[in-house]
Design an enzyme around this catalytic site. Structure first.
Site, PDB file in Angstrom:
ATOM      1  N   THR A  41       0.832  -1.198   0.000  1.00 52.82           N
ATOM      2  CA  THR A  41       0.000   0.000   0.000  1.00 52.82           C
ATOM      3  C   THR A  41       0.868   1.248   0.000  1.00 52.82           C
ATOM      4  O   THR A  41       1.984   1.238   0.509  1.00 52.82           O
ATOM      5  CB  THR A  41      -0.934   0.049   1.229  1.00 52.82           C
ATOM      6  OG1 THR A  41      -0.152   0.017   2.428  1.00 52.82           O
ATOM      7  CG2 THR A  41      -1.929  -1.097   1.224  1.00 52.82           C
ATOM      8  N   ASN A  43       0.820   4.920   1.499  1.00 56.49           N
ATOM      9  CA  ASN A  43       0.185   5.668   2.581  1.00 56.49           C
ATOM     10  C   ASN A  43       0.326   7.158   2.309  1.00 56.49           C
ATOM     11  O   ASN A  43       1.363   7.605   1.818  1.00 56.49           O
ATOM     12  CB  ASN A  43       0.844   5.318   3.912  1.00 56.49           C
ATOM     13  CG  ASN A  43       0.636   3.868   4.269  1.00 56.49           C
ATOM     14  OD1 ASN A  43      -0.340   3.519   4.896  1.00 56.49           O
ATOM     15  ND2 ASN A  43       1.549   3.001   3.837  1.00 56.49           N
ATOM     16  N   GLU A 122      -4.989   4.364   3.007  1.00 63.52           N
ATOM     17  CA  GLU A 122      -3.969   3.529   2.371  1.00 63.52           C
ATOM     18  C   GLU A 122      -4.472   3.142   0.991  1.00 63.52           C
ATOM     19  O   GLU A 122      -5.630   2.783   0.824  1.00 63.52           O
ATOM     20  CB  GLU A 122      -3.710   2.277   3.196  1.00 63.52           C
ATOM     21  CG  GLU A 122      -3.206   2.568   4.596  1.00 63.52           C
ATOM     22  CD  GLU A 122      -3.036   1.303   5.414  1.00 63.52           C
ATOM     23  OE1 GLU A 122      -2.510   0.317   4.875  1.00 63.52           O
ATOM     24  OE2 GLU A 122      -3.448   1.306   6.586  1.00 63.52           O
TER      25      GLU A 122
END
Length: 185
Positions: A41, A43, A122
């Site tokens: 992911t 962020n 995310e």
């Protein structure tokens, strides 16, 4: 593919969607997406997003995103709370395919499985990157809501649901009402 938690998704965005961000920095998170789940992911600081994002229901969303290199920044290394180092290359290792507009699944919430104390956003970009791009910038949109945030009893159940979220997002983004918004980034 429908689960009890899935909401009905219309054929094109309905208010409050689309919600589009400006370019914001990609920051290091906890490192769990890649390391523990096999689902990396990106962020982003929630405070840098449009205020309406903080008002969204927690859960999983889908949309499009575009990553760009952050120019005129020095590379750096930061340390995560667990001691692991993160190399900020500011996107200098991205290739042309990485810089295209790409599909994304977004998690907004507290990640109850991990008992986060702060609300996060995310992004799992549906694309295979050859390297990290911490310090790069990303612009994205929220086009629809897939499901609410859930607490999981096992990591495998969490991973399975994320994979289902990805399939739902890919399917919906092919609809003309969503596909046309790819060109707005």
């Amino acid at each position: 593919m429908t689960r009890h938690c899935d909401v009905s998704i219309p054929d094109s965005p309905e208010p409050p969607f689309p919600i589009t961000t400006s370019f914001v920095d990609v920051i290091a998170g906890f490192g769990r997406g890649s390391a523990e789940l096999g689902i990396p992911t990106a962020n982003v600081p929630i405070d840098d997003l449009p205020k309406i994002v903080e008002q969204l229901d927690t859960g999983v969303y889908f949309g499009w995103c575009k990553v760009r290199m952050a120019k005129d920044r020095d590379t750096k290394v930061e340390q995560r709370p667990d001691g692991r180092e993160v190399q900020y290359n500011n996107g200098t290792l991205l290739n042309d395919e990485d810089l295209a507009v790409l599909p994304v699944v977004l998690s907004v919430g507290w990640n109850p499985f991990y008992q986060n104390k702060n609300k996060t956003v995310e992004l799992h970009i549906i694309h295979k990157f050859s390297d990290n791009f911490y310090g790069a910038q990303i612009k994205f949109n929220f086009l629809g809501y897939i499901r609410p945030e859930l607490d999981y009893t096992t990591k495998d159940a969490l991973i399975a649901d994320i994979h289902t979220d990805i399939e739902i997002a890919k399917e919906k983004l092919q609809l003309p009402g969503y596909r046309k918004l790819k060109d707005t980034l």
